[in-house]
Design a protein around this motif. Structure first.
Motif, short mmCIF file in Angstrom:
data_model
loop_
_atom_site.label_atom_id
_atom_site.label_comp_id
_atom_site.label_asym_id
_atom_site.label_seq_id
_atom_site.Cartn_x
_atom_site.Cartn_y
_atom_site.Cartn_z
N VAL A 111 0.81 -1.22 0.00
CA VAL A 111 0.00 0.00 0.00
C VAL A 111 0.84 1.27 0.00
N VAL A 112 1.87 1.34 0.85
CA VAL A 112 2.61 2.59 1.04
C VAL A 112 3.26 3.09 -0.26
N PRO A 113 4.04 2.26 -1.00
CA PRO A 113 4.64 2.78 -2.24
C PRO A 113 3.59 3.24 -3.26
N LEU A 114 2.46 2.52 -3.35
CA LEU A 114 1.41 2.92 -4.29
C LEU A 114 0.82 4.27 -3.93
N LEU A 115 0.51 4.47 -2.64
CA LEU A 115 -0.06 5.75 -2.21
C LEU A 115 0.94 6.89 -2.40
N LEU A 116 2.19 6.67 -2.04
CA LEU A 116 3.20 7.72 -2.21
C LEU A 116 3.38 8.07 -3.69
N THR A 117 3.39 7.05 -4.54
CA THR A 117 3.57 7.30 -5.98
C THR A 117 2.35 7.99 -6.57
N MET A 118 1.16 7.65 -6.10
CA MET A 118 -0.05 8.33 -6.56
C MET A 118 0.00 9.82 -6.22
N LEU A 119 0.41 10.14 -4.99
CA LEU A 119 0.54 11.53 -4.58
C LEU A 119 1.62 12.24 -5.38
N PHE A 120 2.73 11.55 -5.61
CA PHE A 120 3.82 12.11 -6.40
C PHE A 120 3.36 12.41 -7.82
N GLY A 121 2.61 11.46 -8.40
CA GLY A 121 2.11 11.66 -9.77
C GLY A 121 1.14 12.82 -9.87
N ARG A 122 0.27 12.96 -8.87
CA ARG A 122 -0.75 14.02 -8.93
C ARG A 122 -0.18 15.40 -8.66
N PHE A 123 0.62 15.55 -7.61
CA PHE A 123 1.01 16.88 -7.17
C PHE A 123 2.38 17.33 -7.67
N VAL A 124 3.26 16.39 -8.00
CA VAL A 124 4.58 16.75 -8.51
C VAL A 124 4.63 16.64 -10.04
N LEU A 125 4.15 15.50 -10.56
CA LEU A 125 4.17 15.31 -12.02
C LEU A 125 2.96 15.90 -12.72
N ARG A 126 1.96 16.32 -11.95
CA ARG A 126 0.79 17.04 -12.47
C ARG A 126 -0.09 16.21 -13.39
N TYR A 127 -0.28 14.94 -13.07
CA TYR A 127 -1.29 14.15 -13.76
C TYR A 127 -2.66 14.65 -13.30
N ASP A 128 -3.46 15.15 -14.24
CA ASP A 128 -4.75 15.71 -13.84
C ASP A 128 -5.95 14.90 -14.35
N ASN A 129 -5.67 13.76 -15.00
CA ASN A 129 -6.75 12.91 -15.48
C ASN A 129 -6.66 11.55 -14.79
N ALA A 130 -7.77 11.09 -14.23
CA ALA A 130 -7.77 9.87 -13.43
C ALA A 130 -7.37 8.65 -14.26
N ALA A 131 -7.85 8.54 -15.50
CA ALA A 131 -7.55 7.37 -16.33
C ALA A 131 -6.08 7.32 -16.71
N VAL A 132 -5.51 8.46 -17.04
CA VAL A 132 -4.09 8.51 -17.41
C VAL A 132 -3.22 8.20 -16.19
N LEU A 133 -3.57 8.78 -15.04
CA LEU A 133 -2.82 8.53 -13.81
C LEU A 133 -2.93 7.05 -13.41
#
Length: 561
Positions: free
Chosen positions: A487-509
């Protein structure tokens, strides 16, 4: 059980195939939406069968793992090297962050729970569902210079950790990549995919397996010329912005395959092929549509090409179209594009890369011309080039024998790392030169699946007795540790993708996140919920990177824990 022990003593390979048969049968059973799968099922079956007493030569285990890891590298090679460019920096960063987050999480959890090197590597293999870590970690343990007994114990603990944590590793990835991600992004995957498709193509529907469009995008129609007589074929086709072509006409009793400069006359009956919206619109501009005519019947062809055209790598379809001469693209339509056997949306903004397989639709001569211009025809005879494959595995094993001493510490890729590196290079070279090295996807899948399942089963058979004792004493603790690692790596990577890499579409992320964990079950669920191929593009890049990066966690965990 003495009779079974006697059989396995005389024929230990019988225990292997029994493990595979029972394991894959068990792996097909559904518990709600979850399945163990064949690999995990084979490991469980092998551990149970091992209780009667059986040992299989470790040389067989090494061969099976080499075949598996080479096939993984071979499949991932084209996308791995193609992803190393600026257009995929977000996906590369996503995969790298996931690997680092997983490594740090495993090391911290192993320290907190007091786990040895073998169990720590098993946590990574099962909790992150990267089965190849079992092999790379086992290779690394063998290089530590420990006693044979201790080496066997640690290698057995890798399998134990994997077996205990794999179940939640698969299930947890689905929960995070689909359920939690949808709530986090505030939008379901289907809606998010439709937004991307609408932005790129006006919301054209995407077809699933066994589906076909009631209104197909490419059609043929016959018209009687009534308004544009006196113009050439080139002039009439120009009114459709390359969306239709005149393939054949009948003038009186004469049937003609016209050239671009052929002058049309009112009264000609013409066969038009092209994109449906443009063809249907012709009735108002050309003349009356006629029913099918036998003399104007025309056979269209679909041909596959491996895209390798110089100067066109990482270009959009629209950019390639603009750069190619009109005469070269005349009468040609892209029917399908696949990357690593995954379909890509055929949209003007879709980026195509060297190694992509493009299916062209058109006349015989037009498709032949297109395949030659795009790259190489795809060899589709279903035969494997065993010369190429044999050399690839051999090179990998030889590279794995090399040892570099750094500060007195011997560093080596081992047979697994060498075969992986060789597979990447040989797979990439094959994508550039498709005339050699053929390995149909079915053959590659057989090597990958049979090699891995056999390797894991042999590990289970050889270490099953020890595994049962370890599970009895610390199984719950290992399971809890596995939940954290999942769980932890997935949640951290999801946050990293959304707020640092700026993925703004749920399907792409979601596609990028599941690929960075090489979580095939999660990706399958994503495709099912999105009903679209939109998540495939980011998944293809991160998955190729993850297959390499996560596999290399094995020796890193052994060295650092």
């Amino acid at each position: 059980m003495e009779w079974l022990h006697h059989i396995f003593q005389k024929s230990p390979e019988a225990a292997l195939f029994l493990s595979l048969a029972v394991g894959y049968a068990f792996g097909k059973i559904k518990f709600g939406k979850f399945q163990f799968g064949g690999v995990a099922g084979s490991l469980i079956a092998a551990v149970i069968i091992s209780q009667v007493g059986v040992q299989i030569d470790n040389g067989v285990k090494s061969i099976m793992f080499a075949l598996f890891i080479y096939a993984v590298g071979y499949e991932s090679g084209p996308q791995f090297f193609n992803s190393l460019n600026r257009t995929a920096l977000r996906e590369i960063a996503m995969a790298v962050f996931m690997a680092l987050a997983g490594l740090v999480t495993v090391l911290i959890v192993a320290r907190l729970f007091g786990l040895d090197k073998g169990l720590a590597a098993g946590l990574a293999a099962g909790g992150m569902t990267q089965s190849a870590i079992i092999g790379t970690a086992g290779d690394a343990i063998a290089q530590l210079g420990l006693s044979p007994e201790e080496t066997k114990r640690l290698q057995g603990n890798v399998a134990v950790g994997y077996a205990v944590t794999y179940i939640f590793g698969s299930f947890g990835a689905i929960v995070v990549c689909v359920n939690i991600l949808e709530k986090f992004m505030g939008k379901d995957l289907r809606t998010a995919s439709l937004e991307v498709e609408a932005k790129l193509s006006g919301g054209a529907p995407k077809l699933g397996p066994g589906q076909s469009a009631a209104l197909p995008p490419l059609v043929g129609r016959i018209f009687r010329m009534e308004h544009l007589g006196g113009q050439t074929v080139r002039q009439v086709e120009g009114t459709g912005a390359d969306n239709f072509t005149i393939e054949r006409l009948r003038r009186g009793t004469e049937v003609v395959d016209p050239t671009p400069d052929y002058v049309l006359q009112n009264g000609d009956e013409i066969l038009v092929v092209g994109r449906r919206d443009s063809v249907v619109d012709l009735a108002s501009r050309i003349g009356t549509e006629l029913p099918e005519s036998g003399s104007l019947s025309f056979v269209m062809h679909s041909r596959k090409a491996v895209f390798t055209r110089k100067g066109m790598n990482h270009k959009t379809i629209a950019e390639v179209r603009e750069a190619v001469d009109r005469d070269l693209r005349h009468g040609l339509y892209i029917q399908r594009i696949t990357r690593a056997d995954q379909p890509l949306p055929v949209l003007p903004s879709t980026v195509i890369e060297h190694g992509d397989v493009i299916t062209f639709y058109g006349s015989d001569r037009d498709t032949l011309r297109a395949v030659k211009a795009a790259g190489y025809p795809l060899a589709d005879d279903g035969k494997t080039d065993f010369v190429y494959m044999g050399l690839g595995v051999l090179v990998g094993l030889l590279v794995g024998m090399l040892v570099a001493h750094v500060g007195g510490i011997p560093l080596t890729l081992g047979s697994g790392g060498g075969a992986l590196l060789s597979g990447l290079l040989f797979g990439w070279a094959r994508s550039k030169h498709q005339m050699v090295g053929a390995m149909p996807s079915e053959a590659s899948a057989l090597l990958r699946d049979f090699g891995l399942a056999s390797f894991v089963a042999i590990v289970g058979l050889n270490t099953g007795l020890q595994a049962v004792e370890t599970i009895k004493t610390s199984g719950v603790m290992i399971f809890v540790a596995g939940v954290i690692v999942t769980v932890v790596p997935l949640l951290l990577t999801m946050l990293f993708g959304r707020f640092v890499l700026r993925y703004d579409n749920a399907a792409v992320l979601a596609g990028a996140l599941s690929g960075s964990r090489s979580a095939n079950p999660a990706f399958g669920e994503i495709l099912g919920k999105s009903g679209s191929s939109v998540p495939t593009v980011p998944f293809a890049v991160t998955y190729a990177m993850a297959n390499v990066l996560l596999t290399l966690l094995g020796p890193l965990i052994i060295g650092l824990s």
